[in-house]
Design a protein around this motif. Structure first.
Motif, short mmCIF file in Angstrom:
data_model
loop_
_atom_site.label_atom_id
_atom_site.label_comp_id
_atom_site.label_asym_id
_atom_site.label_seq_id
_atom_site.Cartn_x
_atom_site.Cartn_y
_atom_site.Cartn_z
N TRP A 1 0.85 -1.20 0.00
CA TRP A 1 0.00 0.00 0.00
C TRP A 1 0.88 1.24 0.00
O TRP A 1 1.98 1.25 0.56
CB TRP A 1 -0.90 0.04 1.23
CG TRP A 1 -1.85 -1.12 1.33
CD1 TRP A 1 -3.12 -1.20 0.85
CD2 TRP A 1 -1.58 -2.37 1.97
NE1 TRP A 1 -3.66 -2.43 1.14
CE2 TRP A 1 -2.75 -3.16 1.82
CE3 TRP A 1 -0.49 -2.91 2.65
CZ2 TRP A 1 -2.85 -4.45 2.33
CZ3 TRP A 1 -0.57 -4.20 3.15
CH2 TRP A 1 -1.74 -4.97 2.99
N ASP A 2 0.37 2.32 -0.60
CA ASP A 2 1.04 3.61 -0.57
C ASP A 2 0.25 4.57 0.32
O ASP A 2 -0.98 4.60 0.27
CB ASP A 2 1.14 4.20 -1.97
CG ASP A 2 2.23 3.55 -2.80
OD1 ASP A 2 3.07 2.84 -2.21
OD2 ASP A 2 2.24 3.76 -4.03
N VAL A 3 0.98 5.32 1.13
CA VAL A 3 0.38 6.34 2.00
C VAL A 3 0.97 7.68 1.59
O VAL A 3 2.19 7.85 1.53
CB VAL A 3 0.68 6.06 3.48
CG1 VAL A 3 0.04 7.13 4.36
CG2 VAL A 3 0.16 4.67 3.88
N THR A 4 0.09 8.62 1.29
CA THR A 4 0.54 9.95 0.84
C THR A 4 -0.27 11.05 1.52
O THR A 4 -1.29 10.79 2.17
CB THR A 4 0.40 10.09 -0.69
OG1 THR A 4 -0.96 9.80 -1.06
CG2 THR A 4 1.33 9.14 -1.42
N ASP A 5 0.21 12.27 1.35
CA ASP A 5 -0.52 13.49 1.74
C ASP A 5 -0.80 13.58 3.25
O ASP A 5 -1.88 13.99 3.67
CB ASP A 5 -1.85 13.59 0.98
CG ASP A 5 -1.65 13.57 -0.52
OD1 ASP A 5 -0.67 14.18 -0.99
OD2 ASP A 5 -2.45 12.92 -1.22
N ILE A 6 0.17 13.23 4.05
CA ILE A 6 0.03 13.37 5.51
C ILE A 6 0.51 14.75 5.92
O ILE A 6 1.66 15.13 5.68
CB ILE A 6 0.84 12.29 6.25
CG1 ILE A 6 0.27 10.91 5.93
CG2 ILE A 6 0.84 12.53 7.74
CD1 ILE A 6 1.05 9.77 6.54
N GLY A 7 -0.36 15.52 6.52
CA GLY A 7 -0.02 16.88 6.93
C GLY A 7 0.83 16.92 8.18
O GLY A 7 0.62 16.15 9.12
N LEU A 8 1.81 17.81 8.17
CA LEU A 8 2.68 18.03 9.33
C LEU A 8 2.60 19.50 9.74
O LEU A 8 2.61 20.38 8.88
CB LEU A 8 4.14 17.68 9.00
CG LEU A 8 4.43 16.26 8.49
CD1 LEU A 8 5.91 16.14 8.13
CD2 LEU A 8 4.05 15.22 9.53
N THR A 9 2.53 19.75 11.04
CA THR A 9 2.54 21.12 11.55
C THR A 9 3.52 21.22 12.70
O THR A 9 3.46 20.44 13.66
CB THR A 9 1.14 21.53 12.05
OG1 THR A 9 0.20 21.40 10.99
CG2 THR A 9 1.15 22.98 12.54
N GLN A 10 4.45 22.16 12.60
CA GLN A 10 5.46 22.37 13.63
C GLN A 10 5.24 23.73 14.28
O GLN A 10 5.18 24.75 13.59
CB GLN A 10 6.87 22.30 13.04
CG GLN A 10 7.98 22.68 14.00
CD GLN A 10 8.17 21.67 15.12
OE1 GLN A 10 8.19 20.47 14.88
NE2 GLN A 10 8.34 22.16 16.34
N SER A 11 5.11 23.73 15.59
CA SER A 11 5.02 25.00 16.32
C SER A 11 6.42 25.48 16.67
O SER A 11 7.26 24.70 17.13
CB SER A 11 4.18 24.83 17.59
OG SER A 11 4.77 23.90 18.46
N LEU A 12 6.67 26.75 16.42
CA LEU A 12 7.99 27.33 16.65
C LEU A 12 7.96 28.26 17.86
O LEU A 12 7.01 29.04 18.03
CB LEU A 12 8.44 28.14 15.44
CG LEU A 12 8.58 27.38 14.11
CD1 LEU A 12 8.94 28.36 12.99
CD2 LEU A 12 9.62 26.29 14.23
N PRO A 13 8.98 28.20 18.70
CA PRO A 13 9.05 29.11 19.86
C PRO A 13 9.19 30.56 19.41
O PRO A 13 9.66 30.85 18.31
CB PRO A 13 10.30 28.63 20.60
CG PRO A 13 10.55 27.25 20.10
CD PRO A 13 10.09 27.24 18.68
N ALA A 14 8.80 31.46 20.25
CA ALA A 14 9.00 32.89 19.99
C ALA A 14 10.49 33.21 19.98
O ALA A 14 11.28 32.59 20.71
CB ALA A 14 8.30 33.72 21.06
N SER A 15 10.90 34.13 19.15
CA SER A 15 12.29 34.60 19.06
C SER A 15 13.27 33.47 18.74
O SER A 15 14.43 33.48 19.18
CB SER A 15 12.71 35.30 20.37
OG SER A 15 11.87 36.40 20.64
#
Length: 219
Positions: free
Chosen positions: A190-204
């Motif tokens: 099976w192929d798995v595609t289009d998985i969304g990733l979100t990274q939160s970045l610290p201030a400064s």
């Protein structure tokens, strides 16, 4: 037409002659027969990153949206499993069940550039919480919104994508991307595609080109 008919008859006679000869040989030399045996064993479950043609991608990577230095926290996004770098799951066994997951190279890993760092698994999000390091930052993975497709006609019955989640040191060190339950097809891919990733970045957060290693696995 006559030539074609004659040729056909000749071919047929030749075939009959061979068959008759074989039968005679078997009757006369039955004690000289050899039985051939072939054993085919199950393979090993595996997971890989491949291109659209199924060839392994030597150095797979995911690029996130660019960010500009900010005095407040912010998010960047990326996609795991684009068409040219799709996740391929292999189950060449008679066992229907399997689980494919993603994890950091270590629970204490961080995004790094030079001597600057930020976290991917801080339970407090973009600000530092109670984990072992002193960096904020958290990576969320959204397999539920991805795409699952069978390879070479393999069905997707009883095969499902994982639930959306975020890395948290110690409590969520790995996240399920897809799994096969009882009744799922065996000897399939099976192929798995289009998985969304979100990274939160610290201030400064210090500017730079950061990198983080993640590991795919299957059990």
């Amino acid at each position: 037409m006559k030539t074609k008919i004659i040729n056909l008859i000749v071919k047929r006679i030749g075939v009959i002659s061979i068959i008759v000869f074989s039968v005679i040989a078997i009757r006369a030399s039955a004690s000289n027969q050899s039985q051939l045996n072939q054993s085919i064993s199950d393979g090993v479950k595996a997971i890989d990153i491949v291109d659209a043609g199924g060839t392994t991608v030597t150095s797979p990577s995911v690029s996130f949206t660019s960010a500009t230095f900010s005095f407040t926290t912010q998010n960047t996004t990326g996609t795991l499993g684009v068409s040219a770098q799709r996740i391929r799951v292999y189950n060449p066994t008679s066992t229907a069940t399997w689980t494919a997951s993603i994890a950091g190279s270590a629970p204490t890993a961080t995004w790094t550039t030079g001597s600057a760092y930020y976290d991917f698994n801080d339970g407090n999000g973009a600000t530092d919480g109670g984990d072992t390091d002193s960096y904020g930052g958290q990576l969320s993975v959204a397999p539920a919104g991805g795409t699952l497709a069978g390879v070479s006609g393999c069905a997707t019955s009883n095969v499902s994508l994982g639930s959306n989640s975020a890395f948290v040191e110690t409590t969520t060190n790995s996240i399920t991307l897809a799994s096969g339950a009882a009744g799922a097809p065996t000897y399939c891919r099976w192929d798995v595609t289009d998985i969304g990733l979100t990274q939160s970045l610290p201030a400064s957060q210090t500017s730079g080109s950061y990198a983080l290693n993640l590991v795919l696995s299957i059990i």
